[in-house]
Write a protein that holds these residues in place. Structure first.
Motif, mmCIF file in Angstrom:
data_model
loop_
_atom_site.group_PDB
_atom_site.id
_atom_site.type_symbol
_atom_site.label_atom_id
_atom_site.label_comp_id
_atom_site.label_asym_id
_atom_site.label_seq_id
_atom_site.Cartn_x
_atom_site.Cartn_y
_atom_site.Cartn_z
ATOM 1 N N ARG A 111 -127.065 44.988 -28.486
ATOM 2 C CA ARG A 111 -127.363 44.821 -29.903
ATOM 3 C C ARG A 111 -126.221 44.023 -30.509
ATOM 4 N NH1 ARG A 111 -131.116 46.345 -33.199
ATOM 5 N NH2 ARG A 111 -130.690 46.850 -35.346
ATOM 6 N N THR A 112 -126.458 42.753 -30.724
ATOM 7 C CA THR A 112 -125.449 41.867 -31.277
ATOM 8 C C THR A 112 -125.780 41.631 -32.735
ATOM 9 O OG1 THR A 112 -125.204 40.771 -29.174
ATOM 10 C CG2 THR A 112 -124.355 39.611 -31.079
ATOM 11 N N THR A 113 -124.852 41.873 -33.599
ATOM 12 C CA THR A 113 -125.081 41.633 -35.008
ATOM 13 C C THR A 113 -124.562 40.243 -35.345
ATOM 14 O OG1 THR A 113 -124.875 43.970 -35.486
ATOM 15 C CG2 THR A 113 -124.610 42.477 -37.329
ATOM 16 N N LEU A 114 -125.405 39.468 -36.006
ATOM 17 C CA LEU A 114 -125.052 38.122 -36.429
ATOM 18 C C LEU A 114 -124.982 38.077 -37.946
ATOM 19 C CD1 LEU A 114 -127.553 36.111 -34.202
ATOM 20 C CD2 LEU A 114 -125.165 36.660 -33.705
ATOM 21 N N ARG A 115 -123.956 37.449 -38.464
ATOM 22 C CA ARG A 115 -123.843 37.237 -39.911
ATOM 23 C C ARG A 115 -123.651 35.751 -40.140
ATOM 24 N NH1 ARG A 115 -120.365 42.563 -41.745
ATOM 25 N NH2 ARG A 115 -121.740 44.036 -40.686
ATOM 26 N N ARG A 116 -124.501 35.190 -40.987
ATOM 27 C CA ARG A 116 -124.552 33.740 -41.190
ATOM 28 C C ARG A 116 -123.828 33.333 -42.471
ATOM 29 N NH1 ARG A 116 -129.686 31.832 -38.448
ATOM 30 N NH2 ARG A 116 -130.441 33.718 -37.437
ATOM 31 N N TYR A 117 -123.132 32.176 -42.373
ATOM 32 C CA TYR A 117 -122.352 31.664 -43.503
ATOM 33 C C TYR A 117 -122.392 30.149 -43.511
ATOM 34 C CZ TYR A 117 -120.399 36.277 -42.845
ATOM 35 O OH TYR A 117 -120.272 37.627 -42.677
ATOM 36 N N THR A 118 -121.961 29.593 -44.620
ATOM 37 C CA THR A 118 -121.590 28.187 -44.654
ATOM 38 C C THR A 118 -120.123 28.127 -45.029
ATOM 39 O OG1 THR A 118 -122.314 27.937 -46.953
ATOM 40 C CG2 THR A 118 -123.891 27.326 -45.234
ATOM 41 N N ASP A 119 -119.429 27.145 -44.449
ATOM 42 C CA ASP A 119 -118.015 26.958 -44.774
ATOM 43 C C ASP A 119 -117.904 26.220 -46.110
ATOM 44 O OD1 ASP A 119 -118.252 24.154 -44.352
ATOM 45 O OD2 ASP A 119 -117.608 24.321 -42.273
ATOM 46 N N PRO A 120 -116.708 25.993 -46.637
ATOM 47 C CA PRO A 120 -116.579 25.342 -47.942
ATOM 48 C C PRO A 120 -117.219 23.956 -48.034
ATOM 49 C CG PRO A 120 -114.540 26.448 -47.400
ATOM 50 C CD PRO A 120 -115.414 26.520 -46.170
ATOM 51 N N ALA A 121 -117.442 23.279 -46.897
ATOM 52 C CA ALA A 121 -118.086 21.965 -46.918
ATOM 53 C C ALA A 121 -119.579 22.047 -46.610
ATOM 54 C CB ALA A 121 -117.407 21.031 -45.911
ATOM 55 N N GLY A 122 -120.104 23.267 -46.394
ATOM 56 C CA GLY A 122 -121.532 23.455 -46.180
ATOM 57 C C GLY A 122 -121.983 23.529 -44.733
ATOM 58 N N HIS A 123 -121.064 23.466 -43.752
ATOM 59 C CA HIS A 123 -121.441 23.585 -42.344
ATOM 60 C C HIS A 123 -121.756 25.043 -42.011
ATOM 61 C CE1 HIS A 123 -118.604 20.124 -42.491
ATOM 62 N NE2 HIS A 123 -119.622 19.547 -41.892
ATOM 63 N N ALA A 124 -122.714 25.233 -41.136
ATOM 64 C CA ALA A 124 -123.143 26.575 -40.757
ATOM 65 C C ALA A 124 -122.231 27.169 -39.689
ATOM 66 C CB ALA A 124 -124.565 26.504 -40.212
ATOM 67 N N PHE A 125 -121.994 28.478 -39.812
ATOM 68 C CA PHE A 125 -121.332 29.222 -38.745
ATOM 69 C C PHE A 125 -121.790 30.660 -38.771
ATOM 70 C CE2 PHE A 125 -118.277 29.996 -42.145
ATOM 71 C CZ PHE A 125 -117.785 31.271 -41.905
ATOM 72 N N LEU A 126 -121.634 31.325 -37.634
ATOM 73 C CA LEU A 126 -121.995 32.733 -37.503
ATOM 74 C C LEU A 126 -120.773 33.527 -37.106
ATOM 75 C CD1 LEU A 126 -125.139 32.474 -35.191
ATOM 76 C CD2 LEU A 126 -125.148 32.706 -37.659
ATOM 77 N N LEU A 127 -120.679 34.739 -37.610
ATOM 78 C CA LEU A 127 -119.799 35.739 -37.035
ATOM 79 C C LEU A 127 -120.715 36.572 -36.148
ATOM 80 C CD1 LEU A 127 -117.643 36.922 -40.079
ATOM 81 C CD2 LEU A 127 -116.974 35.359 -38.232
ATOM 82 N N ALA A 128 -120.396 36.632 -34.872
ATOM 83 C CA ALA A 128 -121.236 37.339 -33.908
ATOM 84 C C ALA A 128 -120.443 38.492 -33.320
ATOM 85 C CB ALA A 128 -121.696 36.389 -32.808
ATOM 86 N N ALA A 129 -120.878 39.713 -33.593
ATOM 87 C CA ALA A 129 -120.197 40.907 -33.077
ATOM 88 C C ALA A 129 -120.610 41.117 -31.632
ATOM 89 C CB ALA A 129 -120.562 42.128 -33.917
ATOM 90 N N VAL A 130 -119.602 41.202 -30.764
ATOM 91 C CA VAL A 130 -119.833 41.408 -29.340
ATOM 92 C C VAL A 130 -118.854 42.452 -28.841
ATOM 93 C CG1 VAL A 130 -120.711 39.078 -28.947
ATOM 94 C CG2 VAL A 130 -118.283 39.524 -28.725
ATOM 95 N N GLY A 131 -119.069 42.938 -27.619
ATOM 96 C CA GLY A 131 -118.126 43.872 -27.022
ATOM 97 C C GLY A 131 -116.780 43.195 -26.795
ATOM 98 N N GLU A 132 -115.713 43.954 -26.850
ATOM 99 C CA GLU A 132 -114.377 43.385 -26.704
ATOM 100 C C GLU A 132 -114.234 42.596 -25.417
ATOM 101 O OE1 GLU A 132 -110.767 45.379 -27.743
ATOM 102 O OE2 GLU A 132 -111.903 46.861 -28.867
ATOM 103 N N ASP A 133 -114.863 43.061 -24.332
ATOM 104 C CA ASP A 133 -114.739 42.342 -23.071
ATOM 105 C C ASP A 133 -115.367 40.959 -23.144
ATOM 106 O OD1 ASP A 133 -117.209 43.683 -23.353
ATOM 107 O OD2 ASP A 133 -117.574 43.578 -21.199
ATOM 108 N N LEU A 134 -116.429 40.801 -23.930
ATOM 109 C CA LEU A 134 -117.077 39.504 -24.073
ATOM 110 C C LEU A 134 -116.342 38.604 -25.048
ATOM 111 C CD1 LEU A 134 -120.819 40.564 -24.161
ATOM 112 C CD2 LEU A 134 -119.522 39.622 -22.264
ATOM 113 N N ALA A 135 -115.754 39.166 -26.064
ATOM 114 C CA ALA A 135 -115.088 38.371 -27.081
ATOM 115 C C ALA A 135 -113.732 37.887 -26.603
ATOM 116 C CB ALA A 135 -114.922 39.179 -28.368
ATOM 117 N N GLY A 136 -113.207 38.498 -25.558
ATOM 118 C CA GLY A 136 -111.880 38.123 -25.103
ATOM 119 C C GLY A 136 -110.814 38.517 -26.104
ATOM 120 N N LEU A 137 -111.120 39.567 -26.882
ATOM 121 C CA LEU A 137 -110.181 39.997 -27.939
ATOM 122 C C LEU A 137 -109.324 41.135 -27.471
ATOM 123 C CD1 LEU A 137 -112.768 39.914 -30.827
ATOM 124 C CD2 LEU A 137 -111.114 38.170 -30.237
#
Length: 137
Positions: A111-137
């Motif tokens: 179950r991956t939660t995605l949150r969608r945004y635009t940056d200050p210039a209007g480009h799209a990006f997502l914050l994607a929640a993943v397990g720590e092992d996948l995120a390399g965090l």
């Protein structure tokens, strides 16, 4: 023998310094001019250049999401699931604009939660929640 290469995604912006600063702060990286290229700013993190920003005085923000439902090129920023809310607060405080949020349970057992945004210039990006092992965090 293959000539050594690297790739970097380059975003256009009417205000490249502002956009490079936004991503540098969001990603915990630094921003500065690319060697030998006065038009390109590089956002550099622990693993090297992660993003480029180029001045385009005629830049028009992309429309995202488009009404047809087709996805344009966009960044996925991987975040440990327990840090998603904090990452969202950071992004919004830096100038990101929320577009939508959804849960993507398309992979069995995941179950991956995605949150969608635009940056200050209007480009799209997502914050994607993943397990720590996948995120390399």
């Amino acid at each position: 023998m293959t000539v050594p290469k690297t790739t970097v995604l380059v975003l256009d912006s009417a205000e490249p310094e502002r956009l490079a600063r936004f991503y540098a702060e969001l990603l915990g990286a630094t921003a500065g001019p690319a060697a030998g290229d006065g038009e390109l700013l590089l956002v550099t993190g622990r693993t090297g250049a992660v993003l480029g920003v180029r001045r385009d005085p005629d830049h028009a923000p992309p429309s995202w999401p488009p009404p047809e439902g087709s996805q344009q090129a966009h960044l996925h920023i991987l975040v440990a699931a327990q840090c998603l809310d904090e990452a969202e607060r950071e992004a919004v405080a830096l100038g990101a604009r929320p577009v939508a949020a959804e849960d993507d349970g398309s992979r069995p057992g995941s179950r991956t939660t995605l949150r969608r945004y635009t940056d200050p210039a209007g480009h799209a990006f997502l914050l994607a929640a993943v397990g720590e092992d996948l995120a390399g965090l």
